[in-house]
Design an enzyme around this catalytic site. Structure first.
Site, PDB file in Angstrom:
ATOM      1  N   GLY A 213       0.815  -1.209   0.000  1.00 47.33           N
ATOM      2  CA  GLY A 213       0.000   0.000   0.000  1.00 47.33           C
ATOM      3  C   GLY A 213       0.848   1.258   0.000  1.00 47.33           C
ATOM      4  O   GLY A 213       0.555   2.229  -0.709  1.00 47.33           O
TER       5      GLY A 213
ATOM      6  N   GLU B  32      -7.000  -1.785   0.674  1.00 51.00           N
ATOM      7  CA  GLU B  32      -7.363  -2.759   1.701  1.00 51.00           C
ATOM      8  C   GLU B  32      -6.099  -3.538   2.016  1.00 51.00           C
ATOM      9  O   GLU B  32      -5.609  -4.321   1.201  1.00 51.00           O
ATOM     10  CB  GLU B  32      -8.462  -3.714   1.240  1.00 51.00           C
TER      11      GLU B  32
ATOM     12  N   CYS C 141      -8.100 -11.828   4.739  1.00 45.63           N
ATOM     13  CA  CYS C 141      -7.965 -10.465   5.258  1.00 45.63           C
ATOM     14  C   CYS C 141      -8.803 -10.279   6.522  1.00 45.63           C
ATOM     15  O   CYS C 141      -8.385  -9.600   7.454  1.00 45.63           O
ATOM     16  CB  CYS C 141      -8.409  -9.448   4.213  1.00 45.63           C
TER      17      CYS C 141
END
Length: 464
Positions: free
Chosen positions: A214, A231, A265
């Site tokens: 990210g 995410e 996740c």
């Protein structure tokens, strides 16, 4: 010389697939055709967009018999569970198609004499979707179908572990009759992906992956004012209160911890159990854990397959050993699962007790089949521990007191709060996270807000 992507299968360590990585000429061409396709697609009525996406769903589901074993070979999920991802894919896709008309409708600003005024949700342009391997179809569909329904074009860059999943999307769109350039797949290196993100023809990036990944996406876009959906990591907690339905909580939390070999996740990674029911809960949790069958994901009787790669299993083993050196006790042990072998992706599920928040297994993302269980004496203690994390994707409370559970939920720092369930994504709700789990949202009406931009219309209807 062309770089090559090799997919090493967790099943047996063989090279399952090879694909050439795109060079800049290919990426440049894809960006150009995506831009041209989007200029036409944004003018297509929503009903026609829906028709294409529905044909895509049907074409995709028709490939089920090929898709399920491909999943097992690419990322290790047992074939017994492969069809579940297709059901989730269909649920999310059809829901986002169904709500698109209302979600994308003009917002009337109300009457004003001599004027007409409204806000329109305009497509944002070309969406670059960068999807992870652990739920390769579910993660990708969260971006792909809503982006197209909103009037965007899409370029899908899938994980190097699951490139065939992206290609299945492309096959289905081709069979559905998608216009040239509207949906494209690129197999790219990290460097080429960063170069694409920096290109002005990419208007939005949706990334699912690690926290470090990210940061790399944000850095690649540092000179651009574009939207980025992230995410990232998770360390999702659950709290079992003294009044919980224990058999129900145990059954669901064991599944929430170990499904997909813990590589989820929103999987459960740490549990806090009230002292009054702690011993019974742990006993039941361990008993159910021992009933798993670890083995080849191609075996219909396998209930937990290998992790995605040997290095991932080695990381989890390292967390377990670190916790044990610090005083944790392992209640199952690898010896219980004959197929569990160091140096391979095969790792049996484990339960750790006598754990604390000085141990990485209770603080840092594990992404594997191990759970730490801590005893607590109050709601207040549980809330403090649940919030003691740099992540926040989901959290759950297990109780027969709905009001008490909801009040706890108001204080837990998380993107989704569950009561008496876990590890499920409802497409009617925004999928989002807090802290290092990321930013933005997919799915629900809210998801469409990130895939469009507001454009205001202010029309004077009389000039005299």
């Amino acid at each position: 010389m062309t770089e090559t992507l090799k997919v090493i299968s967790p099943v047996d360590g063989s090279v399952y697939a090879e694909r050439p990585l795109a060079d800049w000429a290919e990426v440049d061409g894809a960006l150009g055709t995506a831009k041209a396709a989007q200029a036409a697609w944004k003018l297509v009525p929503i009903a026609e967009r829906a028709s294409l996406c529905l044909r895509f769903i049907e074409a995709f589901l028709a490939m089920k018999d090929e898709i399920v074993p491909e999943l097992a070979w690419q990322m290790g999920r047992p074939i017994a569970y492969g069809a579940g991802e297709l059901r989730g894919f269909e649920e999310r896709a059809r829901y986002m198609i169904a709500i698109a008309g209302d979600a994308l409708a003009d917002i009337d600003a109300g009457p004003k004499e001599g004027f007409r005024r409204w806000v329109r949700r305009e497509p944002i342009g070309t969406v670059l979707a960068i999807a992870a391997w652990n739920y390769p179809y579910l993660i990708a569909v969260n971006s792909v179908v809503p982006a197209l329904m909103a009037g965007n074009s899409v370029i899908l860059k899938h994980s190097g572990q699951t490139p065939l999943c992206a290609e299945r999307f492309a096959m289905a769109f081709e069979k559905a009759g998608a216009p040239d350039g509207l949906f494209q797949v690129l197999h790219m290196s990290h460097d080429m992906t960063e170069k694409a993100i920096a290109d002005p023809r990419v208007d939005f990036v949706n990334f699912t992956g690690s926290v470090s990944g990210g940061h790399a996406v944000v850095h690649a876009a540092k000179d651009r004012f574009i939207g980025i959906g992230l995410e990232l990591g998770g360390k999702d907690p659950a709290y079992v209160r003294a009044d919980a339905n224990l058999p129900f909580a145990i059954e669901n939390l064991v599944d929430g911890a170990y499904f997909n070999s813990g590589q989820s996740c929103c999987g459960k990674e740490r549990l806090y159990v009230h002292a009054d029911v702690y011993d019974d809960f742990v006993e039941g949790f361990v008993d159910l854990t021992k009933k798993y069958k670890l083995g080849s994901p191609l075996d219909a009787d396998t209930t937990i397959g290998p992790m995605v790669r040997a290095s991932s299993a080695a990381f989890v083993r390292g967390q377990i050993e670190q916790a044990k050196r610090a005083g944790a006790r392992a209640l199952v042990g690898e010896a219980h699962f004959p197929a569990s072998k160091p140096g391979t992706p095969y790792l049996g599920p484990e339960v750790l007790v006598d754990v604390n928040h000085q141990m990485d297994v209770m603080r840092e993302e594990t992404f594997g089949p191990v759970i730490g269980i801590m005893k607590v004496t109050s709601d207040e203690e549980a809330i403090g521990l649940m919030n003691d994390s740099p992540y926040g994707l989901t959290a759950s409370v297990w109780t027969e007191d709905e009001e008490a559970g909801e009040k706890i939920g108001e204080r837990v720092e998380t993107g989704t709060f569950f009561l008496n369930r876990c590890d499920y994504l409802d497409p009617a709700l925004a999928w989002t996270g807090v802290k290092d789990t990321g930013r933005g949202a997919t799915l629900s009406r809210v998801g469409y807000e990130y895939l469009t931009r507001p454009k205001s219309y202010h029309l004077r209807t009389r000039t005299k």
